[in-house]
Scaffold this motif. Structure first.
Motif, PDB file in Angstrom:
ATOM      1  N   VAL A 156       0.623  -1.667   0.525  1.00 55.71           N
ATOM      2  CA  VAL A 156       0.072   0.148   0.543  1.00 55.71           C
ATOM      3  C   VAL A 156       0.607   1.291   0.350  1.00 55.71           C
ATOM      4  O   VAL A 156       1.889   1.615   0.422  1.00 55.71           O
ATOM      5  CB  VAL A 156      -0.536  -0.116   1.534  1.00 55.71           C
ATOM      6  CG1 VAL A 156      -1.861  -0.833   0.919  1.00 55.71           C
ATOM      7  CG2 VAL A 156      -0.415  -0.195   2.955  1.00 55.71           C
ATOM      8  N   SER A 157       0.057   2.338  -0.256  1.00 61.52           N
ATOM      9  CA  SER A 157       1.004   3.359  -0.489  1.00 61.52           C
ATOM     10  C   SER A 157       1.064   4.232   0.842  1.00 61.52           C
ATOM     11  O   SER A 157       0.091   4.526   1.050  1.00 61.52           O
ATOM     12  CB  SER A 157       0.481   4.321  -1.476  1.00 61.52           C
ATOM     13  OG  SER A 157      -0.599   4.474  -1.898  1.00 61.52           O
ATOM     14  N   MET A 158       1.784   5.422   0.908  1.00 57.34           N
ATOM     15  CA  MET A 158       1.840   5.909   2.041  1.00 57.34           C
ATOM     16  C   MET A 158       1.589   7.046   1.758  1.00 57.34           C
ATOM     17  O   MET A 158       1.514   7.696   1.198  1.00 57.34           O
ATOM     18  CB  MET A 158       3.906   6.093   2.788  1.00 57.34           C
ATOM     19  CG  MET A 158       3.809   4.947   2.968  1.00 57.34           C
ATOM     20  SD  MET A 158       3.577   3.556   4.606  1.00 57.34           S
ATOM     21  CE  MET A 158       4.320   5.394   5.963  1.00 57.34           C
ATOM     22  N   ALA A 159       0.201   7.272   3.245  1.00 54.90           N
ATOM     23  CA  ALA A 159      -0.692   8.414   2.880  1.00 54.90           C
ATOM     24  C   ALA A 159      -0.361   9.766   3.672  1.00 54.90           C
ATOM     25  O   ALA A 159       0.343   8.969   4.419  1.00 54.90           O
ATOM     26  CB  ALA A 159      -1.675   8.256   3.110  1.00 54.90           C
ATOM     27  N   THR A 160      -0.028  10.601   3.120  1.00 55.36           N
ATOM     28  CA  THR A 160       0.145  11.709   3.947  1.00 55.36           C
ATOM     29  C   THR A 160      -1.168  12.192   4.661  1.00 55.36           C
ATOM     30  O   THR A 160      -2.180  12.041   3.020  1.00 55.36           O
ATOM     31  CB  THR A 160       0.714  12.709   2.388  1.00 55.36           C
ATOM     32  OG1 THR A 160       0.255  12.700   1.537  1.00 55.36           O
ATOM     33  CG2 THR A 160       2.470  12.361   3.183  1.00 55.36           C
ATOM     34  N   SER A 161      -1.312  14.224   4.130  1.00 55.09           N
ATOM     35  CA  SER A 161      -3.243  14.164   5.016  1.00 55.09           C
ATOM     36  C   SER A 161      -2.405  15.810   5.365  1.00 55.09           C
ATOM     37  O   SER A 161      -1.592  16.717   5.738  1.00 55.09           O
ATOM     38  CB  SER A 161      -3.182  13.740   6.102  1.00 55.09           C
ATOM     39  OG  SER A 161      -4.118  14.780   6.279  1.00 55.09           O
ATOM     40  N   ARG A 162      -3.321  16.567   4.418  1.00 56.22           N
ATOM     41  CA  ARG A 162      -3.669  18.126   4.266  1.00 56.22           C
ATOM     42  C   ARG A 162      -3.900  18.877   5.552  1.00 56.22           C
ATOM     43  O   ARG A 162      -4.129  20.209   5.912  1.00 56.22           O
ATOM     44  CB  ARG A 162      -3.953  18.679   3.594  1.00 56.22           C
ATOM     45  CG  ARG A 162      -5.480  18.152   3.370  1.00 56.22           C
ATOM     46  CD  ARG A 162      -6.331  18.874   1.690  1.00 56.22           C
ATOM     47  NE  ARG A 162      -7.608  17.991   1.687  1.00 56.22           N
ATOM     48  CZ  ARG A 162      -8.571  18.694   2.799  1.00 56.22           C
ATOM     49  NH1 ARG A 162      -8.590  19.921   3.276  1.00 56.22           N
ATOM     50  NH2 ARG A 162     -10.282  18.757   2.510  1.00 56.22           N
ATOM     51  N   LEU A 163      -4.598  17.466   6.330  1.00 54.00           N
ATOM     52  CA  LEU A 163      -5.698  18.222   8.128  1.00 54.00           C
ATOM     53  C   LEU A 163      -4.118  17.608   9.054  1.00 54.00           C
ATOM     54  O   LEU A 163      -3.856  17.310   9.151  1.00 54.00           O
ATOM     55  CB  LEU A 163      -6.399  17.347   7.851  1.00 54.00           C
ATOM     56  CG  LEU A 163      -7.595  17.262   6.719  1.00 54.00           C
ATOM     57  CD1 LEU A 163      -8.140  16.595   6.569  1.00 54.00           C
ATOM     58  CD2 LEU A 163      -8.642  18.604   6.747  1.00 54.00           C
ATOM     59  N   SER A 164      -4.914  18.735  10.239  1.00 54.62           N
ATOM     60  CA  SER A 164      -4.279  18.361  11.525  1.00 54.62           C
ATOM     61  C   SER A 164      -5.691  18.323  12.324  1.00 54.62           C
ATOM     62  O   SER A 164      -6.804  19.483  11.865  1.00 54.62           O
ATOM     63  CB  SER A 164      -2.636  19.425  11.717  1.00 54.62           C
ATOM     64  OG  SER A 164      -3.392  20.685  11.463  1.00 54.62           O
TER      65      SER A 164
END
Length: 496
Positions: free
Chosen positions: A8-16
């Motif tokens: 699976v691809s490592m996710a990132t996020s624009r949220l905090s």
């Protein structure tokens, strides 16, 4: 044979996680006091007494010393925002002042569980006027007595129309020294929870934002040969890792193949453990909770990333119902009418796809829509996944098949948050009797319906905020078939 490793691809996020302001709960308490005072004045009763709620207690796992992760009782969360167990909270009806009563912790607490915080910490953190220990509660409340008679306590006691359970009124040593009112508080505070403040809406929106993002990541990383629980794991990881959401709003439903026709799949006896195969549809009903406020989102898609003609037919029927209902929602609209509208759109689509024959009006009279969608169209959402207030005293529950499953029959109001979750399922326990019943058998294309037995089901669920002129969709996930296929093929979301 060893299971195939799934990359699976490592996710990132624009949220905090956003900063939570406790003034939210000050506002909730003020709202309650305003409506309680109005109720007392309108009924000719004097303004006196205290609202008194008991918070939740920690629970051990059966007879062991394993303490389960604590989550605060929902009404107590609404009014006080307290994370810790074992508290009581009171609100003076006359002055509006709020009190917290906290347990006096033993000295060894500091060794095993951390620093014992002073009373001032809880006063400053939860923005209440006064904080005392629980063993002072009887004395403190009597010291605030406004009249010569016994101090009046408004206690929380009333029916949750979703669960059939009753709220538990506060209990403590010395309660016999007080006058108790078990009838007034529950309907008022429940109605307060129905219409959300802007601060509440912002938390529900964040829960939707991080959950939507997690759903997209799961969709993007779904591979043939995975286990259903791997999809659940990806969702839980993303919402906790990037959103600080330690809790889910409810137990995740990660259903594939014919499991997707099990409406509440994912429980202990059906633990999201099937290995899914090429050609399966997935139905993923998952929502994160942030500072008590939740989300509730369902995405349905083919696990191989490409819709077949049969999958497109069923998915398209549900999506059309989802979209038509949302376009029709506004203050004053009957939720029963919205449910019937969803049923009608699905039946028309199935007829257009030659699974059904005949007049849709006649199908509606025979309640054929409930054979494919036995659950209600949606429910109020907030601190609880099924937020209370669906059936106040002046709203009667429908009695017809399918309609009796509606979690509310209210008219929509500005400020409500409600889910829209039409579905179409092929459930033998419903379809076989309907196909054998002389009144309904004539509507079915038996040969084609039998082809769909084992298909499972499709549900599409979004969370809607009712505005003054319509509604706003708080959920942001791929819905159109082209969007889903593009995202599962690696396209960014939103698609440019």
């Amino acid at each position: 044979m060893a299971e195939q490793a799934i990359a699976v691809s490592m996710a990132t996020s624009r949220l905090s996680p956003p900063q939570v302001e406790m003034v939210l709960h000050v506002t909730n308490r003020s709202k309650l006091v305003k409506f309680l005072r109005r109720q007392l004045i309108d009924s000719g009763r004097p303004l006196r007494g205290f609202v008194l709620l008991q918070g939740g207690e920690e629970q051990m796992r059966h007879c062991t010393d394993h303490c389960q992760l604590f989550r605060q009782e929902s009404y107590f969360s609404y009014l006080f925002g307290v994370r810790e167990p074992g508290f009581y909270g009171a609100i003076d009806v006359v002055t509006g002042d709020s009190f917290l009563f906290i347990p006096k912790l033993p000295e060894e607490y500091a060794v095993w569980l951390g620093k014992i915080k002073p009373l001032s910490y809880f006063k400053e953190t939860y923005l209440v006027e006064k904080v005392f220990y629980i063993d002072q509660m009887v004395e403190v409340l009597h010291a605030q007595k406004q009249q010569s008679e016994k101090v009046l306590l408004f206690l929380l006691h009333g029916l949750n129309t979703d669960s059939g359970n009753y709220s538990k009124p506060a209990e403590f040593k010395g309660i016999d020294k007080f006058e108790k009112d078990l009838n007034t508080l529950h309907p008022i505070v429940t109605e307060c929870r129905v219409v959300k403040t802007n601060m509440e809406l912002s938390l529900i929106q964040f829960a939707n934002d991080i959950s939507s993002e997690a759903h997209v990541e799961v969709m993007r990383n779904t591979r043939i040969g995975m286990k259903e629980y791997q999809l659940e794991s990806m969702f839980l990881h993303h919402t906790y890792m990037y959103g600080g959401c330690r809790n889910c709003s409810y137990t995740c439903i990660c259903a594939t193949g014919d499991n997707s026709a099990i409406l509440h799949y994912g429980h202990a006896a059906a633990p999201n453990d099937r290995t899914f195969e090429d050609g399966d549809m997935a139905l993923l009903d998952m929502g994160a909770e942030f500072h008590f406020y939740g989300s509730d989102i369902t995405c349905s898609f083919p696990v191989n990333g490409k819709f077949t003609a049969d999958q497109s037919l069923v998915y398209g029927a549900v999506l059309d119902a989802h979209n038509v209902v949302i376009s029709s929602m506004r203050p004053g609209v009957s939720w029963v009418d919205m449910h019937k509208l969803a049923e009608r759109v699905i039946l028309e689509s199935l007829r257009n796809g030659f699974l059904l024959f005949g007049d849709v009006d006649e199908m509606m009279l025979e309640r054929l829509g409930a054979m494919f969608m036995p659950h209600g169209l949606g429910h109020l959402l907030g601190i609880d996944t099924h937020d209370p207030g669906g059936y106040p005293k002046d709203v009667e529950r429908p009695k017809e098949f399918g309609l009796k499953s509606l979690r509310t029959a209210r008219k929509l109001e500005e400020g409500m948050v409600i889910t829209v979750e039409p579905g179409c399922y092929f459930i033998d326990a419903l379809l076989v009797p309907a196909m054998e019943n002389p009144r309904t058998s004539r509507f079915f294309n038996h040969e084609l319906i039998n082809k769909f037995r084992g298909f499972g089901g499709v549900r599409i669920e979004s969370d809607l905020h009712i505005t003054s002129e319509g509604c706003m969709n708080m959920t942001n996930v791929p819905r159109e078939i082209s969007e889903i296929e593009a995202v599962m093929a690696g396209a960014p979301w939103p698609i440019n």
